[in-house]
Design an enzyme around this catalytic site. Structure first.
Site, PDB file in Angstrom:
ATOM      1  CG  ASP A 110     -35.422  86.942 -65.270  1.00 27.94           C
ATOM      2  OD1 ASP A 110     -36.178  87.475 -66.103  1.00 27.94           O
ATOM      3  OD2 ASP A 110     -35.471  87.181 -64.053  1.00 27.94           O
ATOM      4  CG  ASP A 117     -36.883  91.615 -66.937  1.00 31.42           C
ATOM      5  OD1 ASP A 117     -38.066  91.747 -66.571  1.00 31.42           O
ATOM      6  OD2 ASP A 117     -36.159  90.661 -66.576  1.00 31.42           O
TER       7      ASP A 117
END
Length: 189
Positions: free
Chosen positions: A135, A161
């Site tokens: 991330d 995401d």
């Protein structure tokens, strides 16, 4: 959008997701290498409002983890991706918006699944099916306290995401355009 168009759309999003993750994490493959960022390193993109912040998520969304349930989570993710592929084929003649929504969700699922299945082995950090999701997008929010916890930014996320989030919202907004189960192969676009 035909099934071929859907395949190109999903593949493009997965490649974009993986390319950005490799740029952040770094790589050495086929004689090419890129150093990437240090885990925890943060760089400004738009002042402090949007930052590149490299973190690795060992669990599900928002860092939720099941302890030793990593293999189970990965296998469930594979099952969900398989279901989404079958569902896309089933609604191939439905309105375009639900198909785009499901395609976005599928692209996001595949993007993060690649991390979970292969990144641990590729980077020598863990065994197959036990990798962590990369991330790196951090968005600042006004400071808020929820259940005694102070939040200064939205949880760090990635392109996969984002695809899942936008896909779910679009699917909820266009649920009325999904074909009824008995007419899913006969609906018009």
């Amino acid at each position: 959008m035909t099934l071929a168009g859907t395949t190109v759309f999903v593949t493009t999003l997965v490649l974009l997701d993986q390319a950005t993750k490799l740029l952040v994490k770094g790589f050495s493959i086929f004689g090419m290498s890129h150093t990437g960022m240090e885990l925890g390193e943060s760089r400004s993109l738009l002042g402090n409002a949007v930052r590149l912040t490299f973190v690795e998520n060992p669990g599900m969304a928002f860092g939720i983890s099941w302890g030793d349930g990593k293999l189970f989570l990965t296998l469930i993710s594979i099952g969900i991706a398989g279901f989404l592929v079958a569902y896309l084929v089933k609604i191939s003649s439905a309105h375009i918006l639900p198909r785009v929504a499901v395609s976005l969700i599928l692209a996001g699922a595949i993007g993060n699944l690649i991390d979970r299945v292969f990144y641990g082995v590729a980077y020598g950090e863990s065994e197959l099916f036990h990798g962590k999701v990369v991330d790196f997008i951090q968005v600042d929010i006004p400071d808020i306290t929820v259940f005694g916890e102070l939040y200064t930014h939205f949880p760090v996320f990635n392109i996969a995401d984002s695809c899942v989030t936008v896909g779910v919202i679009l699917l909820l907004l266009t649920a009325g355009k999904l074909p009824a189960p008995e007419t899913s192969n006969n609906a018009s676009a």
